[in-house]
Motif scaffolding. Structure first.
Motif, mmCIF file in Angstrom:
data_model
loop_
_atom_site.group_PDB
_atom_site.id
_atom_site.type_symbol
_atom_site.label_atom_id
_atom_site.label_comp_id
_atom_site.label_asym_id
_atom_site.label_seq_id
_atom_site.Cartn_x
_atom_site.Cartn_y
_atom_site.Cartn_z
ATOM 1 N N MET A 7 0.836 -1.204 0.000
ATOM 2 C CA MET A 7 0.000 0.000 0.000
ATOM 3 C C MET A 7 0.871 1.255 0.000
ATOM 4 S SD MET A 7 -3.048 -1.233 2.532
ATOM 5 C CE MET A 7 -3.899 0.324 2.543
ATOM 6 N N LEU A 8 2.013 1.195 0.690
ATOM 7 C CA LEU A 8 2.922 2.338 0.701
ATOM 8 C C LEU A 8 3.491 2.577 -0.685
ATOM 9 C CD1 LEU A 8 4.469 4.536 2.156
ATOM 10 C CD2 LEU A 8 6.190 2.835 2.741
ATOM 11 N N ASP A 65 -10.450 10.271 14.854
ATOM 12 C CA ASP A 65 -11.627 10.135 15.706
ATOM 13 C C ASP A 65 -11.939 8.684 16.037
ATOM 14 O OD1 ASP A 65 -11.901 12.893 15.739
ATOM 15 O OD2 ASP A 65 -13.231 12.905 14.012
ATOM 16 N N ILE A 66 -11.493 7.787 15.173
ATOM 17 C CA ILE A 66 -11.700 6.356 15.379
ATOM 18 C C ILE A 66 -10.332 5.682 15.320
ATOM 19 C CG2 ILE A 66 -12.732 4.260 14.408
ATOM 20 C CD1 ILE A 66 -14.955 6.044 13.297
ATOM 21 N N PRO A 67 -9.986 4.848 16.291
ATOM 22 C CA PRO A 67 -8.673 4.189 16.271
ATOM 23 C C PRO A 67 -8.479 3.341 15.007
ATOM 24 C CG PRO A 67 -9.748 3.881 18.397
ATOM 25 C CD PRO A 67 -10.765 4.491 17.476
ATOM 26 N N LEU A 68 -7.339 3.533 14.364
ATOM 27 C CA LEU A 68 -6.995 2.780 13.158
ATOM 28 C C LEU A 68 -5.764 1.907 13.377
ATOM 29 C CD1 LEU A 68 -7.365 5.708 10.592
ATOM 30 C CD2 LEU A 68 -8.997 3.866 11.010
ATOM 31 N N GLY A 69 -5.257 1.867 14.597
ATOM 32 C CA GLY A 69 -4.031 1.122 14.880
ATOM 33 C C GLY A 69 -2.815 1.911 14.437
ATOM 34 N N LEU A 70 -1.735 1.207 14.140
ATOM 35 C CA LEU A 70 -0.530 1.884 13.670
ATOM 36 C C LEU A 70 -0.784 2.469 12.287
ATOM 37 C CD1 LEU A 70 2.289 -0.583 14.759
ATOM 38 C CD2 LEU A 70 1.652 1.581 15.819
ATOM 39 N N THR A 71 -0.473 3.747 12.137
ATOM 40 C CA THR A 71 -0.719 4.456 10.888
ATOM 41 C C THR A 71 0.554 5.181 10.466
ATOM 42 O OG1 THR A 71 -3.040 4.777 11.458
ATOM 43 C CG2 THR A 71 -2.137 6.222 9.755
ATOM 44 N N GLN A 72 0.996 4.909 9.261
ATOM 45 C CA GLN A 72 2.163 5.607 8.727
ATOM 46 C C GLN A 72 1.690 6.864 8.009
ATOM 47 O OE1 GLN A 72 5.129 3.378 6.598
ATOM 48 N NE2 GLN A 72 5.612 5.132 5.323
ATOM 49 N N ILE A 73 2.273 8.005 8.362
ATOM 50 C CA ILE A 73 1.962 9.272 7.729
ATOM 51 C C ILE A 73 3.170 9.679 6.895
ATOM 52 C CG2 ILE A 73 1.326 11.679 8.069
ATOM 53 C CD1 ILE A 73 0.329 10.875 10.875
ATOM 54 N N ILE A 110 -0.182 13.995 1.007
ATOM 55 C CA ILE A 110 -0.056 13.313 2.286
ATOM 56 C C ILE A 110 -0.782 11.978 2.194
ATOM 57 C CG2 ILE A 110 -2.089 14.476 3.275
ATOM 58 C CD1 ILE A 110 -0.517 14.400 6.001
ATOM 59 N N SER A 111 -0.167 10.940 2.742
ATOM 60 C CA SER A 111 -0.818 9.637 2.737
ATOM 61 C C SER A 111 -0.819 9.061 4.153
ATOM 62 C CB SER A 111 -0.132 8.669 1.766
ATOM 63 O OG SER A 111 1.205 8.436 2.149
ATOM 64 N N PHE A 112 -1.897 8.368 4.456
ATOM 65 C CA PHE A 112 -2.077 7.681 5.727
ATOM 66 C C PHE A 112 -2.243 6.205 5.397
ATOM 67 C CE2 PHE A 112 -3.676 11.948 6.144
ATOM 68 C CZ PHE A 112 -3.165 12.376 7.359
ATOM 69 N N THR A 113 -1.293 5.389 5.812
ATOM 70 C CA THR A 113 -1.313 3.968 5.494
ATOM 71 C C THR A 113 -1.490 3.163 6.772
ATOM 72 O OG1 THR A 113 0.244 4.411 3.686
ATOM 73 C CG2 THR A 113 -0.078 2.119 4.305
ATOM 74 N N LEU A 118 -5.630 2.806 2.903
ATOM 75 C CA LEU A 118 -4.760 3.880 2.448
ATOM 76 C C LEU A 118 -5.638 5.083 2.167
ATOM 77 C CD1 LEU A 118 -2.073 5.078 1.267
ATOM 78 C CD2 LEU A 118 -2.796 4.089 -0.906
ATOM 79 N N PHE A 119 -5.262 6.239 2.705
ATOM 80 C CA PHE A 119 -5.972 7.483 2.450
ATOM 81 C C PHE A 119 -4.973 8.521 1.974
ATOM 82 C CE2 PHE A 119 -8.407 5.316 5.764
ATOM 83 C CZ PHE A 119 -9.651 5.252 5.144
ATOM 84 N N VAL A 120 -5.370 9.324 0.977
ATOM 85 C CA VAL A 120 -4.460 10.290 0.375
ATOM 86 C C VAL A 120 -5.164 11.652 0.289
ATOM 87 C CG1 VAL A 120 -3.156 10.852 -1.723
ATOM 88 C CG2 VAL A 120 -3.356 8.480 -0.994
ATOM 89 N N GLY A 121 -4.392 12.712 0.529
ATOM 90 C CA GLY A 121 -4.886 14.070 0.387
ATOM 91 C C GLY A 121 -3.836 14.940 -0.275
#
Length: 125
Positions: A7-8, A65-73, A110-113, A118-121
Motif C-alpha cells: 500500500m505504501l 476520531d476512530i482508532p486505526l491502529g498503527l498508521t504511517q503518515i 499526504i498519505s495515511f497507510t 490507504l488514504f491520500v490528500g
C-alpha cells in the motif's frame, strides 16, 4: 506487513490529484483549511470521520476520531521526495501536528497507510 508495504508503494506511485480543500475558516488570524482525504481505490468516498486533516499555514493537524491502529503518515513534494514520515499509534494518539515550516512552497501529497487502508490528500504550502 507485506500488505502495508504494498500500500505504501502504491501511495507513492499515485499521480492523480482528485482531492482538494473542503473549507476555510480563521482562528487567531490564521487561515485554516480542511483537506479532503480519500481512499484512492474509491475516489468518490472521503475518509469521513476516520481522519480529519486541517492545514494552518505550514502546519497540518491530524485528528483520528476512530482508532486505526498503527498508521504511517508520509508527506511528499511535487517531485515525489518524502519530506515527512512518521508512524502514529492512533489507539493512543488522537491528534498529531505536522510542522512543514522548513518546506518550500508548492504542491504536496499526504498519505495515511494502515494495515487495512490507504488514504491520500493533496495540499499546497
Amino acid at each position: 506487513m507485506v500488505k502495508l508495504i504494498s500500500m505504501l508503494i502504491f501511495s507513492l506511485s499515485l499521480c492523480s490529484a482528485y482531492a482538494g480543500e473542503l473549507g476555510t475558516s480563521s482562528q487567531n488570524g490564521r487561515a485554516r483549511k480542511e483537506i479532503i482525504v480519500r481512499d484512492p481505490l474509491k475516489p468518490h468516498t472521503r475518509s469521513g470521520n476516520l481522519i480529519r486533516l486541517v492545514q494552518s499555514d505550514s502546519q497540518l493537524e491530524t485528528y483520528f476520531d476512530i482508532p486505526l491502529g498503527l498508521t504511517q503518515i508520509s508527506v511528499l513534494d511535487d517531485s515525489g521526495i518524502c519530506v515527512y514520515q512518521a508512524i502514529v499509534d492512533t489507539n493512543t494518539d488522537k491528534h498529531t501536528v505536522i510542522d512543514l515550516s522548513l518546506c518550500n512552497e508548492g504542491n504536496y501529497k499526504i498519505s495515511f497507510t494502515t494495515e487495512k487502508n490507504l488514504f491520500v490528500g493533496y495540499f499546497q504550502l
